[in-house]
Enzyme design. Structure first.
Site, mmCIF file in Angstrom:
data_model
loop_
_atom_site.group_PDB
_atom_site.id
_atom_site.type_symbol
_atom_site.label_atom_id
_atom_site.label_comp_id
_atom_site.label_asym_id
_atom_site.label_seq_id
_atom_site.Cartn_x
_atom_site.Cartn_y
_atom_site.Cartn_z
ATOM 1 N N TRP A 135 -97.572 -44.684 -11.767
ATOM 2 C CA TRP A 135 -96.985 -44.305 -13.045
ATOM 3 C C TRP A 135 -96.624 -45.560 -13.841
ATOM 4 O O TRP A 135 -96.974 -45.684 -15.014
ATOM 5 C CB TRP A 135 -95.753 -43.442 -12.789
ATOM 6 C CG TRP A 135 -95.013 -42.992 -14.016
ATOM 7 C CD1 TRP A 135 -95.536 -42.458 -15.158
ATOM 8 C CD2 TRP A 135 -93.601 -43.020 -14.215
ATOM 9 N NE1 TRP A 135 -94.530 -42.141 -16.046
ATOM 10 C CE2 TRP A 135 -93.332 -42.475 -15.484
ATOM 11 C CE3 TRP A 135 -92.530 -43.431 -13.427
ATOM 12 C CZ2 TRP A 135 -92.044 -42.358 -15.991
ATOM 13 C CZ3 TRP A 135 -91.248 -43.307 -13.931
ATOM 14 C CH2 TRP A 135 -91.015 -42.771 -15.200
ATOM 15 N N HIS A 168 -97.649 -53.891 -3.590
ATOM 16 C CA HIS A 168 -96.443 -53.420 -2.914
ATOM 17 C C HIS A 168 -95.861 -54.537 -2.048
ATOM 18 O O HIS A 168 -94.977 -54.298 -1.244
ATOM 19 C CB HIS A 168 -96.757 -52.227 -2.003
ATOM 20 C CG HIS A 168 -97.262 -51.024 -2.725
ATOM 21 N ND1 HIS A 168 -98.595 -50.684 -2.737
ATOM 22 C CD2 HIS A 168 -96.630 -50.079 -3.437
ATOM 23 C CE1 HIS A 168 -98.752 -49.573 -3.440
ATOM 24 N NE2 HIS A 168 -97.571 -49.188 -3.872
ATOM 25 N N SER A 217 -92.245 -40.515 -0.239
ATOM 26 C CA SER A 217 -93.458 -40.899 -0.948
ATOM 27 C C SER A 217 -94.330 -41.804 -0.089
ATOM 28 O O SER A 217 -95.560 -41.655 -0.052
ATOM 29 C CB SER A 217 -93.091 -41.601 -2.250
ATOM 30 O OG SER A 217 -94.252 -41.921 -2.968
#
Length: 193
Positions: A9, A68, A98
């Site tokens: 997102w 990440h 998640s």
């Protein structure tokens, strides 16, 4: 530094902000799109092949790179360069759920037979990139770094337009006020329960 949905997102949002930025001419955008096609799409920096770094160097400035990784896994030169970093932080409860789905859907990672097995590994930092909590502690050392912006997923979701304005200001994107609601609409999603 959220996994899966939140990272995607934010990536989409930053790319929309950047492409809408008035600093790019139409000709400059065509050049950038062509360069990005040559780079080839890769899901995250940590999943790229070794040649990805050389291809990324050939992209025009203002490259958007998704990862990440914890700070200690990034090249030290990133923190000494002009690079700007946006770190997305989530509530650990949301992150664990998640990340469970992210982990089990990535073919290059071992999947977990049960939530309990996964959760024990998550809490003990026994996942591919270590402990989420250690990662947060490590990023917290950069809270006052002038080129690093921390943003909370929950706060950003609550007021997406304000969050985008903060991101635009931090990254030097020049957008007219009217663009923010359009980008918010383009990048919104419906969460499943």
């Amino acid at each position: 530094m959220k996994f899966s949905k939140g990272t995607n997102w934010l990536d989409q949002m930053v790319r929309e902000l950047e492409s809408t930025d008035a600093k790019y001419t139409e000709e400059g955008m065509k050049e950038r799109i062509n360069a990005e096609k040559k780079l080839e799409i890769f899901p995250c920096l940590e999943f790229g092949d070794p040649g990805i770094y050389e291809r990324m160097k050939k992209l025009p400035s203002r490259r958007i790179i998704l990862t990440h990784l914890s700070p200690h896994l990034l090249p030290p030169s990133i923190f000494q360069s002009k690079a700007k970093i946006l770190v997305l932080v989530w509530n650990p409860k949301e992150t664990s759920v998640s990340y469970y789905h992210f982990y089990n859907n990535m073919l290059v990672l071992p999947s977990f037979a049960s939530w309990d097995e996964y959760f024990a590994a998550f809490m003990n930092g026994k996942l591919a990139w270590g402990s989420y909590f250690d990662c947060l502690v490590e990023w917290n050392k950069y809270l006052n770094h002038e080129r690093i912006m921390m943003i909370s997923y929950e706060q950003h979701k609550e007021d997406q337009i304000l969050g985008m304005k903060r991101i635009a200001a931090a990254f030097g994107f020049s957008l007219c006020e009217e663009y923010f609601p359009r980008i918010a609409k383009q990048t919104s999603f419906i969460e499943s329960s």
